[in-house]
Design a protein around this motif. Sequence first.
Motif, PDB file in Angstrom:
ATOM      1  N   ILE A  98       0.844  -1.208   0.000  1.00 33.19           N
ATOM      2  CA  ILE A  98       0.000   0.000   0.000  1.00 33.19           C
ATOM      3  C   ILE A  98       0.872   1.248   0.000  1.00 33.19           C
ATOM      4  O   ILE A  98       0.586   2.215  -0.714  1.00 33.19           O
ATOM      5  N   LEU A  99       1.938   1.258   0.756  1.00 27.65           N
ATOM      6  CA  LEU A  99       2.842   2.414   0.772  1.00 27.65           C
ATOM      7  C   LEU A  99       3.497   2.626  -0.599  1.00 27.65           C
ATOM      8  O   LEU A  99       3.624   3.763  -1.063  1.00 27.65           O
ATOM      9  N   ILE A 100       3.886   1.544  -1.240  1.00 32.61           N
ATOM     10  CA  ILE A 100       4.475   1.654  -2.580  1.00 32.61           C
ATOM     11  C   ILE A 100       3.441   2.223  -3.556  1.00 32.61           C
ATOM     12  O   ILE A 100       3.759   3.100  -4.373  1.00 32.61           O
ATOM     13  N   ALA A 101       2.210   1.752  -3.459  1.00 30.72           N
ATOM     14  CA  ALA A 101       1.156   2.250  -4.352  1.00 30.72           C
ATOM     15  C   ALA A 101       0.895   3.735  -4.101  1.00 30.72           C
ATOM     16  O   ALA A 101       0.755   4.516  -5.053  1.00 30.72           O
ATOM     17  N   ILE A 102       0.829   4.151  -2.840  1.00 32.67           N
ATOM     18  CA  ILE A 102       0.585   5.555  -2.513  1.00 32.67           C
ATOM     19  C   ILE A 102       1.719   6.437  -3.024  1.00 32.67           C
ATOM     20  O   ILE A 102       1.486   7.475  -3.649  1.00 32.67           O
TER      21      ILE A 102
END
Length: 129
Positions: A98-102
């Motif tokens: 999720i952090l990579i996507a954000i």
Amino acid sequence: MTAKVKYIIPELTQAALPIQNILASDPDGETGSDADVLTIQSNALKAAQIKRFNDDTGHRACLVDWIKALIPIYLILVFFLLLLNGFTTLPFYLSDAILIAILSTTTVNVIGLAVIVLKGLFNVQVNQS
């Protein structure tokens, strides 16, 4: 010789008033020469193009202001998400995916909005020969 004048652009009712004045002022019901009508229509078209350019410039300025406000707010929100995720004492956790996507979507959005604004401000015509 009675001629019906068609306006080049329908929105130009204001700019077409001189044509109506020429047609109404002739007591014999004769219209002005075709060259006069063409000149007036040409001037009306130029006035419409100037008005459109001015309107586009105003809209571009509004878009630039909107993006100048949106990008910092968006970046601050992403920063706070990362900051909240960094504190281990809080019950807030985002997975690595999720952090990579954000972070990747944030990067793409910021660069994309900047490119859109810059292309709008510095519109360069490329000749493809």
